[in-house]
Design a protein around this motif. Structure first.
Motif, mmCIF file in Angstrom:
data_model
loop_
_atom_site.group_PDB
_atom_site.id
_atom_site.type_symbol
_atom_site.label_atom_id
_atom_site.label_comp_id
_atom_site.label_asym_id
_atom_site.label_seq_id
_atom_site.Cartn_x
_atom_site.Cartn_y
_atom_site.Cartn_z
ATOM 1 N N GLY A 29 -7.386 -5.161 -14.717
ATOM 2 C CA GLY A 29 -6.064 -5.274 -13.823
ATOM 3 C C GLY A 29 -5.154 -4.438 -13.647
ATOM 4 O O GLY A 29 -4.782 -3.908 -14.946
ATOM 5 N N ALA A 30 -4.825 -4.124 -12.552
ATOM 6 C CA ALA A 30 -3.687 -2.939 -12.345
ATOM 7 C C ALA A 30 -3.306 -3.037 -10.770
ATOM 8 O O ALA A 30 -3.863 -3.414 -9.907
ATOM 9 C CB ALA A 30 -4.690 -1.405 -12.710
ATOM 10 N N LEU A 31 -2.160 -2.514 -10.881
ATOM 11 C CA LEU A 31 -1.670 -2.159 -9.371
ATOM 12 C C LEU A 31 -2.093 -0.697 -8.813
ATOM 13 O O LEU A 31 -1.908 -0.564 -7.613
ATOM 14 C CB LEU A 31 -0.126 -2.155 -9.227
ATOM 15 C CG LEU A 31 0.382 -3.609 -9.679
ATOM 16 C CD1 LEU A 31 1.796 -3.500 -9.908
ATOM 17 C CD2 LEU A 31 -0.257 -4.639 -9.084
ATOM 18 N N ALA A 32 -2.429 0.249 -9.632
ATOM 19 C CA ALA A 32 -2.704 1.652 -9.125
ATOM 20 C C ALA A 32 -4.158 1.699 -8.777
ATOM 21 O O ALA A 32 -5.076 0.932 -9.280
ATOM 22 C CB ALA A 32 -2.565 2.494 -10.320
ATOM 23 N N GLY A 33 -4.287 2.583 -7.945
ATOM 24 C CA GLY A 33 -6.005 2.871 -7.151
ATOM 25 C C GLY A 33 -6.125 2.084 -6.214
ATOM 26 O O GLY A 33 -7.375 1.942 -5.850
ATOM 27 N N ARG A 34 -5.233 0.994 -5.784
ATOM 28 C CA ARG A 34 -5.642 0.044 -4.510
ATOM 29 C C ARG A 34 -5.373 1.009 -3.365
ATOM 30 O O ARG A 34 -4.260 1.571 -3.213
ATOM 31 C CB ARG A 34 -4.927 -1.212 -4.771
ATOM 32 C CG ARG A 34 -5.463 -2.232 -5.551
ATOM 33 C CD ARG A 34 -5.900 -1.729 -6.884
ATOM 34 N NE ARG A 34 -6.554 -2.860 -7.626
ATOM 35 C CZ ARG A 34 -7.051 -2.551 -8.804
ATOM 36 N NH1 ARG A 34 -6.825 -1.431 -9.402
ATOM 37 N NH2 ARG A 34 -7.500 -3.656 -9.500
ATOM 38 N N SER A 35 -6.173 0.541 -2.401
ATOM 39 C CA SER A 35 -6.150 1.341 -0.860
ATOM 40 C C SER A 35 -4.874 0.658 -0.135
ATOM 41 O O SER A 35 -4.382 -0.612 -0.440
ATOM 42 C CB SER A 35 -7.431 1.261 -0.452
ATOM 43 O OG SER A 35 -7.674 -0.048 0.176
ATOM 44 N N GLY A 36 -4.364 1.333 1.098
ATOM 45 C CA GLY A 36 -3.681 0.278 1.849
ATOM 46 C C GLY A 36 -4.090 -0.915 2.422
ATOM 47 O O GLY A 36 -3.438 -1.693 2.570
ATOM 48 N N ASP A 37 -5.628 -0.764 2.536
ATOM 49 C CA ASP A 37 -6.167 -1.721 3.291
ATOM 50 C C ASP A 37 -6.106 -3.242 2.199
ATOM 51 O O ASP A 37 -5.643 -4.382 2.684
ATOM 52 C CB ASP A 37 -7.627 -1.831 3.267
ATOM 53 C CG ASP A 37 -8.003 -0.754 4.348
ATOM 54 O OD1 ASP A 37 -7.119 -0.571 5.309
ATOM 55 O OD2 ASP A 37 -8.875 -0.271 4.334
ATOM 56 N N THR A 38 -5.780 -3.047 0.954
ATOM 57 C CA THR A 38 -5.519 -4.015 0.020
ATOM 58 C C THR A 38 -4.217 -4.772 0.492
ATOM 59 O O THR A 38 -4.227 -5.983 0.442
ATOM 60 C CB THR A 38 -5.453 -3.662 -1.294
ATOM 61 O OG1 THR A 38 -6.569 -3.064 -1.653
ATOM 62 C CG2 THR A 38 -5.312 -4.680 -2.404
#
Length: 339
Positions: free
Chosen positions: A190-199
């Motif tokens: 569970g985290a907000l970091a490392g997600r791509s713009g597509d998310t």
């Protein structure tokens, strides 16, 4: 002759408190842009926002911090609204997506999909939503046996046990499939970091769709708080209302889990704050919850960045530290509030 000013009406008080929540959210989002674990400090980040700063600082601000702040806005709003609706549906102030199998069901569904060959970066949103719906339905079905659903503490215990079972199945699959474990390790904490713009692109329709689906159920849920007989007397259908609300909760939690992984306690913290702020009526608490949810989640994300710099803590650890005392306070309250 002196004239006393009229006391503010309830509507004005409510609007003022909603405005305060919106202002708090704006401040938290600004803090999320200014604060981080790297070398770009608050003053450099502020000068970058004002049009100055180097290319590296602009990259940190607009490519790293800004997307995770927007994701926190979406996920926090989804979890906050889901917590409010789930508690109103079960008439239980302890109901929370992470405790009633909703998040665990979504996580298990995503892990199964990855184990069968899907990519965690492009996992089908429908898979997480279906898992969330099945997990929540099974917990509520089990809780109805022996009228456990009438006891808030027992319902939470049943949900925690079932969520643990689903989590154990998730761990078992990851232990036997190293590829899935490597693929999903960054997501499952569970985290907000490392997600791509597509998310952001595919999670936005899920959150909006869940909220739009939820709107027709708000008035029936408010009537359901008075009891099933009263709700039926007012022309509503309690069972249909519950089913409709649970589908909306599954879409919201499934979207949030697919986007940021399983994050617990937000759905408990936010309703507790919203009820303290504007009262227990879901027609009044939903809007503050949509604003307070991102405040809680983004604040937890900021703390996770600053606690062990230059590394980051899992955001679920921070929300657990905040949510656990609230859970204990509600359980140990002299009078358990009924919703």
């Amino acid at each position: 002759m002196t004239h006393t000013l009229p006391a503010p009406t309830l509507v004005n008080r409510y609007r003022w408190r909603v405005y305060r929540c919106a202002g708090l959210l704006a401040l938290v989002m600004l803090a999320s842009l200014l604060l981080g674990a790297g070398d770009t400090g608050p003053w450099r980040a502020l000068s970058t926002l004002l049009g100055q700063g180097s290319s590296e600082e602009r990259f940190v601000l607009f490519q790293l911090r800004w997307p995770r702040t927007l994701l926190g806005l979406l996920v926090g709003a989804a979890l906050g609204a889901a917590g409010i609706v789930l508690q109103a549906t079960t008439r239980n102030p302890l109901a929370e997506p992470g405790m009633l199998g909703v998040s665990a069901g979504a996580s298990l569904a995503v892990v199964i999909a990855v184990a069968l060959g899907a990519s965690s970066a492009t996992v089908n949103l429908g898979v997480a939503v279906a898992g969330a719906l099945v997990g929540c339905a099974l917990v509520l079905l089990v809780s109805r046996v022996g009228s456990l659903g009438d006891d808030p503490v027992r319902l939470v215990l049943a949900g925690a046990a079932f969520s643990s079972l689903l989590a154990a199945l998730t761990s078992l699959i990851l232990l036997h499939d190293q590829r899935s474990a490597d693929e999903i390790r960054f997501w499952v904490i569970g985290a907000l970091a490392g997600r791509s713009g597509d998310t952001l692109l595919w999670s936005l329709p899920g959150v909006i769709g869940g909220l739009l689906l939820l709107l027709p159920a708000i008035r029936p849920l408010a009537s359901l708080a008075l009891g099933e007989r009263v709700a039926a007397g007012l022309g509503h259908h309690p069972q249909l209302t519950r089913l409709w609300a649970l589908v909306a909760v599954a879409i919201l939690v499934g979207t949030a889990t697919a986007a940021a992984g399983p994050i617990g306690f937000v759905g408990l913290i936010v309703p507790f704050m919203a009820r303290r702020l504007v009262g227990p009526d879901i027609r009044r608490t939903l809007l503050p919850a949509l604003l307070l949810g991102p405040c809680v989640l983004i604040s937890a994300d900021i703390i996770s960045r600053l606690t062990v710099r230059p590394y980051e803590l899992p955001i679920g650890v921070i929300t657990a530290f905040i949510g656990a005392p609230i859970l204990i306070a509600v359980v140990r309250g002299q009078r358990m509030p009924r919703l």
